[in-house]
Design a protein around this motif. Structure first.
Motif, short mmCIF file in Angstrom:
data_model
loop_
_atom_site.label_atom_id
_atom_site.label_comp_id
_atom_site.label_asym_id
_atom_site.label_seq_id
_atom_site.Cartn_x
_atom_site.Cartn_y
_atom_site.Cartn_z
N LYS A 1 0.87 -1.17 0.00
CA LYS A 1 0.00 0.00 0.00
C LYS A 1 0.91 1.23 0.00
O LYS A 1 1.79 1.35 0.85
CB LYS A 1 -0.89 -0.03 1.25
N GLU B 1 -1.22 8.07 1.01
CA GLU B 1 -1.98 8.41 2.21
C GLU B 1 -3.44 8.66 1.88
O GLU B 1 -3.75 9.17 0.80
CB GLU B 1 -1.47 9.75 2.75
N GLY B 2 -4.28 8.38 2.83
CA GLY B 2 -5.70 8.73 2.73
C GLY B 2 -6.33 8.23 1.45
O GLY B 2 -6.12 7.08 1.05
N GLU B 3 -7.10 9.11 0.79
CA GLU B 3 -7.84 8.71 -0.41
C GLU B 3 -6.93 8.39 -1.58
O GLU B 3 -7.30 7.63 -2.47
CB GLU B 3 -8.78 9.84 -0.83
N ALA B 4 -5.75 9.01 -1.56
CA ALA B 4 -4.81 8.80 -2.69
C ALA B 4 -4.04 7.49 -2.57
O ALA B 4 -3.34 7.10 -3.49
CB ALA B 4 -3.84 9.97 -2.77
N GLN C 1 -2.86 3.77 -2.73
CA GLN C 1 -3.14 2.70 -3.69
C GLN C 1 -2.54 1.40 -3.17
O GLN C 1 -1.45 1.40 -2.62
CB GLN C 1 -2.50 3.02 -5.04
#
Ligand code: GTQ
Length: 352
Positions: A296, A299-302, A304
């Motif tokens: 992974k 961070e956060g929504e970005a 992937q």
């Protein structure tokens, strides 16, 4: 985007000045100050992973399109989706997959950027540095120092593929990029095979040894030795929560990095291990030598998440947190610009 700093007496007067001074090749700093001096690094590279199984057919097909001789170096470059047209894998590193087929020779040349190879597949391939050959096997890490003559060849069967990582963007940025082509296909044969590994890479140095170049005198860091060390060390069960068992390749004459401009590492994560999120200012290239799992990045929504398996390659842009979850025991090679940042005193890390 330009953003105006506070306390500008008059926006229109500022705009007017901006326009008038342009012809004298002047630009007000306050127009772009906040764009440059950001609280955290701005980076163009994006998290990305190349599945080797998916790209392998194209790598193999490249042999039908051009010979190693014609191409000079037959490479499919791993171009980060955030750096399209720049031909880079991260903001500061170049990487590609180089193919050699049996009998071919990638002609001798030298350049001021350093190259490293991490071998992906095949048997019977070699690289020669100043005429000294080193045979390559999957997992081997091989260095071509700055300005060293080198040619590659293949005397086995089937395709031979490795990942190249070069510090080209840094060297180009510094204006120190030179290349020279050797008049012959191969540089004349030099010392015996792996001479430097025996001479300098056996926990001894010749009496009276004086270091001549900045680079490590060893070109080859064979996987057999690396893997054995990891295998023994993993019995100790001392896992760094952010890195598992992680080792840095060094220049045995200094204890410093194997390459003056690129830090190189190998890490082992046991089956089921998940690394705690970690970030640092060095962006890097990761190549899976063994195992499978997920990584992974961001961070956060970005953020992937990518599935990885053996031979896959992924890019971790600088200051992006990443966490690796090993489904199977995994061994991962990585190369980053950490040493450059460390030497300049700007390197940072954050264990999250
Ligand atoms: O093998 O010397 O991927 O010169 C790019 C430029 C590899 C090499 C690359 C090079 C090489």
């Amino acid at each position: 985007m330009a953003s105006a700093a506070p306390n500008i007496a008059s926006r229109s007067a500022s705009a007017d000045l901006t326009q008038r001074v342009e012809r004298d090749r002047l630009v007000p700093l306050w127009n772009f100050f906040n764009d440059w001096f950001t609280p955290v690094p701005k980076v163009s590279a994006q998290p990305y992973l190349w599945h080797y199984d998916r790209i392998r057919p194209a790598v193999i097909e490249s042999a039908d399109v051009i010979s190693a001789k014609e191409a000079e170096r037959r490479v499919l470059v791993l171009e980060n989706p955030g750096l399209i047209g720049k031909h880079l894998i991260t903001d500061t590193l170049y990487a590609g997959l180089q193919l050699i087929t049996p009998g071919e020779i990638a002609p001798a040349h030298r350049h001021s950027p350093v190259a490293l190879r991490f071998v992906i597949e095949g048997k019977g391939g070699y690289t020669a540095v100043a005429g000294e050959r080193t045979w390559m096997e999957p997992g081997d890490f091989v260095v071509t120092p700055s300005w060293a003559w080198h040619d590659h060849g293949h005397e086995g069967e089937g395709p031979f593929v490795w990942m190249d990582v070069l510090d080209v963007p840094l060297i180009r940025f510094l204006g120190a990029n030179f290349t020279e082509h050797y008049p012959e296909e191969r540089f004349p044969e030099g010392p015996p095979v792996n001479d430097s590994l025996h001479r300098y890479g056996s926990n001894m140095l010749p009496v009276g040894y004086e270091r001549k170049a900045l680079a490590s005198p060893i070109f080859s860091y064979p996987y057999s030795r690396t893997r054995e060390a990891l295998e023994r060390l993993k019995q100790q069960d001392e896992w760094d929560p952010h890195h598992g068992l992680k080792m840095e390749y060094i220049d045995p004459t200094t204890g410093g990095p194997a390459i003056p401009t690129i830090s190189t590492f190998i890490q082992l994560l046991p089956q089921g291990f998940t690394t705690e999120p970690y970030r640092s200012t060095d962006g890097g290239v990761y190549c899976v030598a063994e195992g499978s799992g997920t990584v992974k990045i961001g961070e956060g929504e970005a953020a992937q998440t990518f599935e990885y398996s053996k031979r896959d390659i992924f890019a971790v842009p600088c200051w992006h947190p990443y966490s690796i979850q090993a489904k199977e025991e995994s061994v991962i090679f990585s190369a980053t610009d950490r040493i450059v940042q460390t030497k300049l005193g700007v390197w940072r890390e954050q264990r999250q």
